[in-house]
Design an enzyme around this catalytic site. Sequence first.
Site, PDB file in Angstrom:
ATOM      1  N   PHE A 174      15.428  33.539  17.025  1.00 38.98           N
ATOM      2  CA  PHE A 174      15.040  34.994  15.578  1.00 38.98           C
ATOM      3  C   PHE A 174      14.073  35.490  16.356  1.00 38.98           C
ATOM      4  CE2 PHE A 174      17.134  31.580  12.857  1.00 38.98           C
ATOM      5  CZ  PHE A 174      17.910  31.952  11.889  1.00 38.98           C
ATOM      6  N   THR A 188      19.917  29.033  17.074  1.00 35.62           N
ATOM      7  CA  THR A 188      20.461  30.317  16.962  1.00 35.62           C
ATOM      8  C   THR A 188      18.329  30.965  17.438  1.00 35.62           C
ATOM      9  OG1 THR A 188      21.652  30.707  15.152  1.00 35.62           O
ATOM     10  CG2 THR A 188      19.466  32.160  15.266  1.00 35.62           C
TER      11      THR A 188
END
Length: 634
Positions: free
Chosen positions: A282, A280
């Site tokens: 960020f 992921t």
Amino acid sequence: MNDSREPDLAQLRARIDEIDQRFVALIRERMDTVHEVRAAKTADPKAPFVDPERERRVFARWAEHARALDLSPYHVGRILREVLVYSRRRQENLPGASGEARRFQRVGFQGVRACYADLALTKLLAARDGQPAERIGFESLKSLFNALDRGEIDRAIVPVENSTSGAIIEVNELLATRDVVIVDEEIYPVRHCLASVPGSSVETITTVRSHPVALHQCATRLAALPRVTTDPTTNTAKAAQIVAQANDPQLACICSPEAATTYGLEVLEDNVADQPRNQTRFVLLSKTAEPLDERQLTKTSLILSTDHRHGALATCLALFAHHQINLTRLESRPQPERPWEYLFYLDFEGNPSHERIRVALDEIKTHANHVQMLGTYPLRSIERRPIPNQPAPVDKPQAPARSRFATSIRVGELHVGGPEFVLAASIRDPSDASIDPLVASGVKLLYTDAAETDGINRLADLSRHYEIPVATTISRPGDAASLAREAELLCVGADQLADLTLLRALSRLRRPVALTRGADHTVDDLLAAADYLIGAGNNQIVFVEPGVRRLGSANDSAALDVSAIKTIESLSRFPVLVTATSIERSELLLPLALAAAAAGADGLLIDAERTSPAQVDELTRGLAATLASVGRSL
């Protein structure tokens, strides 16, 4: 009476603890020196932030020392790689006003303690000189953005995209409507586990709680538990918190191992996600931009909207290509107030303060209704060479500048084509002893046959263990889907170039395909196979060229012949690897490599069994000057 007993386990572990303490102290000493290097670079604006040649020499020295001490150069090199990444990030935090502007006291995230955003924040803060900050969790993304708007927090960290599930839609919508600036990014590996209270087991659980995306990412494993139902929550760590509070052995959750530890749960099964490579991205948000040094590798994010007319978006994208600006993300979201019109979210490598980027953005603005700059920040997600500042000649976007390199084909995290020359190795014995020296010497791609390496699963093991992509040969159409799940490059042999059933099966996969030309095949045969793949929908192609010509039947009757490289280059845009696996005379290896590099090949495939680590080292040293003369490097 002499006590000749061997040290017990506790004594040995105590000795290891003492060694570890010295190791950490040496890292501290290295980072202190890094601070001095940082100050020296600040005083000298011409000093580069990253010196690839020096790093290559450091890796070579470490590998040499490792071999002298009977250690694995590969695993020692992995330690060095982490140390260098840490050192680079510490150097980004320049002394003076820039460093002060990067400091903050309160940072928010959506979720509870030990959620993935909290874990990514820990990693990011360590890269920013370990800034102390008060961490505040929020129930929703909207409340998090509201707090940043009101000044209740100084920064906010939010997920923007996941490597398996795509963009985070709510975050994109909030970025478009709020006055915030992206000032940093962090890539965090997502590792899902199945956890429950102590005493529970996979057999006793009946309900699994987690965030809906996490449940979807683990769907295959959950489907194998027929008695289990799923229950969505707002956050993976929140699910762990709920399970811990319920203290029910029939209740489990999908969360990170860190969340399981934080809330006193036991991990029933680790790595339960369908895709093991799950990351992921960020971004860190602020109300104001942070200063950046002009020498830093950077990324810029923006949102643009175009006229609702034919070719408007294509014109903008052509301008990025024309100015040789690398787009790393392109997403679209509908504009609710304007049916069938869209906002486009773009990320690209570079800094708008550089002349080349500024000129491109000025031209793009003439073709767009709206351009919203979201921020420029340090590049974390892709390791690349510094990006040039010089502007490209300004022509019409319909005629963008053509790269002097082939189209770059991504093979795992490796890019075949472009400025980096790829060294690949064909292996038949996938053991640490045979592969460690190759990887330490610069091999970036392993080429093997699934049938000769204990099956398909062994391919994934090799790729994960050595953190480099694996290619495998394929001869049967029925193997295409299973091999594509484990190998990053599927290789078609010369005898299968005309096998349309096989090529059709490969065209349906999102995997690059290598096409090999044999001694009995023409360049036209190679290009015909490529045309079939392109026409069927797969334009991720790498050519494999023999590089030698047989003069007779004797084993040593071979001559170097790289003339086909130029022919392929003139007729196609795809990269070419030259294979040296058929060379039986070792003295021909370096001349072939030099000739291939000079002729424009994008890489070399060697035979691991016939090439010693010393020969590989000689090969990389010999190639350096030739590659530099054509604007390339290993």
